[in-house]
Enzyme design. Sequence first.
Site, PDB file in Angstrom:
ATOM      1  N   SER A 253      45.480  40.734  42.134  1.00  0.00           N
ATOM      2  CA  SER A 253      46.564  41.581  41.651  1.00  0.00           C
ATOM      3  C   SER A 253      46.283  42.070  40.221  1.00  0.00           C
ATOM      4  O   SER A 253      45.225  42.658  39.980  1.00  0.00           O
ATOM      5  CB  SER A 253      47.893  40.814  41.756  1.00  0.00           C
ATOM      6  OG  SER A 253      48.990  41.696  41.618  1.00  0.00           O
ATOM      7  N   LYS A 257      42.644  43.583  38.376  1.00  0.00           N
ATOM      8  CA  LYS A 257      42.350  44.636  37.399  1.00  0.00           C
ATOM      9  C   LYS A 257      41.565  44.034  36.240  1.00  0.00           C
ATOM     10  O   LYS A 257      40.594  44.615  35.730  1.00  0.00           O
ATOM     11  CB  LYS A 257      43.647  45.261  36.881  1.00  0.00           C
ATOM     12  CG  LYS A 257      44.671  45.699  37.927  1.00  0.00           C
ATOM     13  CD  LYS A 257      45.916  46.278  37.266  1.00  0.00           C
ATOM     14  CE  LYS A 257      47.176  46.148  38.109  1.00  0.00           C
ATOM     15  NZ  LYS A 257      47.135  46.802  39.388  1.00  0.00           N
ATOM     16  N   HIS A 394      50.339  40.704  50.216  1.00  0.00           N
ATOM     17  CA  HIS A 394      49.736  40.693  48.887  1.00  0.00           C
ATOM     18  C   HIS A 394      49.534  39.246  48.459  1.00  0.00           C
ATOM     19  O   HIS A 394      50.466  38.558  48.040  1.00  0.00           O
ATOM     20  CB  HIS A 394      50.680  41.416  47.914  1.00  0.00           C
ATOM     21  CG  HIS A 394      50.140  41.572  46.526  1.00  0.00           C
ATOM     22  ND1 HIS A 394      49.187  42.514  46.209  1.00  0.00           N
ATOM     23  CD2 HIS A 394      50.432  40.920  45.374  1.00  0.00           C
ATOM     24  CE1 HIS A 394      48.921  42.441  44.912  1.00  0.00           C
ATOM     25  NE2 HIS A 394      49.655  41.477  44.385  1.00  0.00           N
TER      26      HIS A 394
END
Length: 416
Positions: A253, A257, A394
């Site tokens: 998540s 990044k 997710h």
Amino acid sequence: MRTTSLALSIALLMSFIALEEAVAQPKGFNYDESKVPSYTLPELLVMRDGTKVTKPEQWPARRKEILELYKDQVFGQMPAAKPVKVLQQPKVHQIENGTVEQFTLRIGSDDKYLDLPALLYLPKSDKPVPVFLGYNFPGNHTVSADPQLIINGPEPTDAKHARGASASRWPIDEILKRRYGVVTACYQDLTPDNGKTFRTGAHRLFGGENQGELGANETSAIGAWAWGLSRILDHLETDKRIDAKRVIVHGHSRLGKTSLWAGANDERFAIVISNNSGEGGAAITRRRFGETIARINTSFPHWFCGNYKQYNDQEDKLPVDSHMLIALAAPRPVYFASAVEDTWADPRGEFLGAFHAGPFYRLLGKEALESEKLPEVNQPVQTTVGYHIRTGKHDITLYDWTQYMDFADKHLGKAK
């Protein structure tokens, strides 16, 4: 490079529709592939002065241009390294398939420092081992139900922060059986994930005590988290039990990044893995599918530098896109994972980010994703650029970890 919105296969589209009805996503955003606008990606293999990049020896200069754009327009500047040392003798205990060490890294000088509690799992081995390095979310004690793990602070009263709460995301025994080590720290112990207090962490070490909104290219929270991963790697290089040339940086998540940005800046990382990273990570921003720049800058104004705010609802003016962030890892192996139910992170956009980084990899003589068609669910594709989309939400699961270890075996040699 001209790219138009491509329809998903009917079967996959229908599965997305069914799952979207069952899974709550923020309203008011696009989850319809047919509504993805046509867009033009910034050219990957063209220098800013218009010179085409056709030879491997041109790669360093083009890479530098892209890296500087990301520092100036997206994540902010990357601070210089600071000294790192172990604060006290590690606390060590045995588990079935290896050892657990708990220690604190002091990052900085004696008069200005940050103490970062860390957790190291090592398999039984008489040789230096490769390790996976990545942050956890709620705290080191959530990685396992092990009662010997230290809780930094008062005993948690909520299930999210309870001992072992994140154990499903950290299949430690399976990883150790594969002869890989694991190094982790809580990302908020490095820099608080809070728009008002994030400067109370690592920013104190590089002159970031200013209050208010982030400056134009001031180091963002994601920038600080990425910087912290490199400081942990500094320490790992001093540990002879660890093969520092086979350290795999990973994240899920927002931390996916972070792993991408860490890998872009620090070429010591042997493999870069980004799990469900979405907007600002692997997903193509210009698709405007799921989370957008405006939404992420509004909800998490500290994640990206001040300049990134000017692209709210102005995605086409952004001088970079995710394929360029991914290409910064070349020629090192990179791996990306999506989840069918995670439409907010734009699974197809994540795949396309990886796909469109391919020309950079091929320029350097490496294999890359060959087809623009999204792979079938639970059918990984593993070239130098790896990708899978799995069933589920997710999250990061044992299935994901299994693919990552297979990928590491393929590119780094099977750990022994």
